[in-house]
Design a protein around this motif. Structure first.
Motif, PDB file in Angstrom:
ATOM      1  N   LEU A   5      -9.974  -4.361  15.667  1.00 11.77           N
ATOM      2  CA  LEU A   5     -10.809  -5.616  16.044  1.00 11.77           C
ATOM      3  C   LEU A   5     -10.792  -6.655  14.827  1.00 11.77           C
ATOM      4  N   VAL A   6     -11.014  -6.083  13.653  1.00  7.46           N
ATOM      5  CA  VAL A   6     -10.983  -6.819  12.427  1.00  7.46           C
ATOM      6  C   VAL A   6      -9.589  -7.502  12.129  1.00  7.46           C
ATOM      7  N   GLY A   7      -8.512  -6.557  12.220  1.00  9.25           N
ATOM      8  CA  GLY A   7      -7.025  -6.681  11.907  1.00  9.25           C
ATOM      9  C   GLY A   7      -6.529  -7.890  12.810  1.00  9.25           C
ATOM     10  N   MET A   8      -7.165  -7.796  14.029  1.00 16.05           N
ATOM     11  CA  MET A   8      -6.690  -8.814  15.076  1.00 16.05           C
ATOM     12  C   MET A   8      -7.134 -10.253  14.695  1.00 16.05           C
ATOM     13  N   TYR A  18      -0.996  -6.744  10.959  1.00 23.27           N
ATOM     14  CA  TYR A  18      -0.228  -5.574  11.123  1.00 23.27           C
ATOM     15  C   TYR A  18      -0.720  -4.335  10.576  1.00 23.27           C
ATOM     16  N   ALA A  19      -1.084  -4.469   9.096  1.00 24.50           N
ATOM     17  CA  ALA A  19      -1.462  -3.253   8.463  1.00 24.50           C
ATOM     18  C   ALA A  19      -2.825  -2.711   9.040  1.00 24.50           C
ATOM     19  N   LEU A  20      -3.691  -3.453   9.369  1.00 24.09           N
ATOM     20  CA  LEU A  20      -5.133  -2.954   9.881  1.00 24.09           C
ATOM     21  C   LEU A  20      -4.920  -2.448  11.354  1.00 24.09           C
ATOM     22  N   LEU A  21      -3.950  -3.370  12.176  1.00 20.93           N
ATOM     23  CA  LEU A  21      -3.387  -2.640  13.328  1.00 20.93           C
ATOM     24  C   LEU A  21      -2.911  -1.306  13.347  1.00 20.93           C
ATOM     25  N   GLY A  22      -2.157  -1.008  12.169  1.00 18.42           N
ATOM     26  CA  GLY A  22      -1.597   0.256  12.012  1.00 18.42           C
ATOM     27  C   GLY A  22      -2.565   1.293  11.721  1.00 18.42           C
ATOM     28  N   ILE A  23      -3.420   0.816  10.741  1.00 15.21           N
ATOM     29  CA  ILE A  23      -4.653   1.975  10.337  1.00 15.21           C
ATOM     30  C   ILE A  23      -5.429   2.146  11.484  1.00 15.21           C
ATOM     31  N   GLY A  24      -5.791   1.327  12.191  1.00 19.99           N
ATOM     32  CA  GLY A  24      -6.682   1.418  13.200  1.00 19.99           C
ATOM     33  C   GLY A  24      -6.084   2.312  14.360  1.00 19.99           C
TER      34      GLY A  24
END
Length: 388
Positions: free
Chosen positions: A83-86, A101-107
């Motif tokens: 959610l934060v990454g988006m 993109y990175a936070l999407l990948g980590i999530g």
């Protein structure tokens, strides 16, 4: 732990696979990002890497920590990170999109490690594990299929038709993630039996000393490589060979995902009739044929059929390999999950090679990179014995 199967508990877990499918938006979004920021094919090839590289670094630590956190809590953490990454791409810069993109990948890494084992908490009959995982892959495939539509909605509706507003797709994904998180949070799910918390990274990697686990680990690496790479290159084939516009080329990943969805759906039933290994072998050989035609036959209709064929024939391979790994060592399900999901980093390793090959020798060379992945999967299909 006495497990209870409840449809009310299964549904929010399966919907979590819809959020898992968000990582596949990197294929079509990389085309928009390349145009917006003036990137080369090689640079665009690193967009999936920003999503999938984190599987290499976080999968095993999360698998270990999940013993203490619990599977449901770990899934909730993944939703929060996603959610934060988006929201970050709303800053409208190239680096902000890369961080998103990175936070999407980590999530997504945390989600894939924890959501697959969470199915064990709501499915009673372990004989149905492969079918349950495949059902989750059907939901994930539906999400992947919706990706280009979400992108078009962001551009044409939210962005007023301006392609530079493609990044508005991210908050749409964030809103869906929030709905999924709230649904799961308020759904009672039985707790799993906690495994040994004294596990170390060395012990997890040590599982690869088992030849079967090693072969299956590499199988996950290459099947995800094919999945992400086909999503990534399909639209670029239509642009490079036939001069399609970026928006029109979005039909290629849509064809891929709808065929993958149909393949996964049918696979749930086919694998009740024939063995999973026989199904694996038939499908990977058919996938190789589709890749060869895509590489060397230049016709828009035929190429789209081949893209769809790759999606259809590879749709169940991930769940087959993952299920075989868990069944190999069921007493170490959390750790096996973390180890296997580490191999999802293959999705980030293959696309830069495709981008570089495309820049160096053309789109056909990029497609040929898929053959390397398919050849290993053929070896895996015939080199691993089913544990059933």
């Amino acid at each position: 732990m006495k497990k209870q199967t409840s449809m009310l508990a299964v549904l929010p877990v399966l919907f979590g696979f819809f959020v898992m499918g968000f990582c596949d938006i990197v294929g079509i979004s990389s085309d928009y990002a390349r145009e917006a920021f003036g990137w080369s094919h090689t640079m665009a090839g690193f967009v999936p890497s920003m999503v999938f590289i984190w599987f290499l670094f976080f999968s095993i630590p999360v698998g270990i920590k999940m013993n203490a956190w619990g599977r449901k809590n770990t899934v909730m953490l993944s939703m929060a990170v996603t959610l934060v990454g988006m929201l970050i791409p709303l800053l409208k810069t190239d680096w902000a999109c890369l961080v998103g993109y990175a936070l999407l990948g980590i999530g997504n890494t945390i989600l894939q490690v924890s959501l697959n084992p969470l199915l064990n908490n709501v499915v009673t009959d372990q004989k149905l594990l492969t079918s349950s995982l495949t059902a989750g892959q059907v939901v994930k495939a539906v999400s992947s299929f919706c990706g280009p539509f979400i992108m078009l909605f962001a551009v044409n509706v939210l962005g007023g038709g301006d392609k530079d507003n493609w990044y508005l797709a991210f908050p749409v994904l964030g809103a869906i993630t929030l709905v999924s998180a709230l649904w799961l949070y308020f759904t009672p799910i039985p707790h799993e039996k906690r495994e040994d918390s004294g596990v170390t990274m060395g012990k997890v990697w040590g599982l690869l000393s088992d030849r079967t686990i090693l072969l299956l680990f590499l199988g996950i690496f290459f099947v995800v490589g094919i999945d992400v790479a086909t999503n990534f290159i399909s639209s670029k084939v239509m642009i490079a060979r036939f001069g399609w516009d970026t928006s029109d080329a979005g039909v290629a990943p849509q064809v891929y995902f709808i065929c993958r969805t149909v393949g996964a759906f049918l696979g749930v039933f086919f694998m009740t009739k024939i063995s999973e290994m026989k199904y694996f072998r038939i499908n990977i050989l058919a996938a190789i044929a589709a890749i060869l035609v895509l590489a060397f036959y230049e016709d828009a209709t035929v190429d789209l059929i081949c893209v769809g064929g790759i999606g259809f024939f590879c749709s169940c391979i991930f769940s087959i390999i993952y299920s075989m790994a868990v069944q190999r060592m069921p007493e170490k399900a959390n750790l096996i999950s973390g180890l296997m999901i580490t191999a999802v980093a293959g999705g980030g390793a293959v696309t830069p090679l495709i981008g570089a090959a495309t820049d160096a020798a053309g789109i056909t060379a990029g497609v040929c990179v898929l053959l390397i992945c398919a050849f290993y999967l053929t070896f895996c299909a015939y080199g691993v014995k089913s544990t059933r």
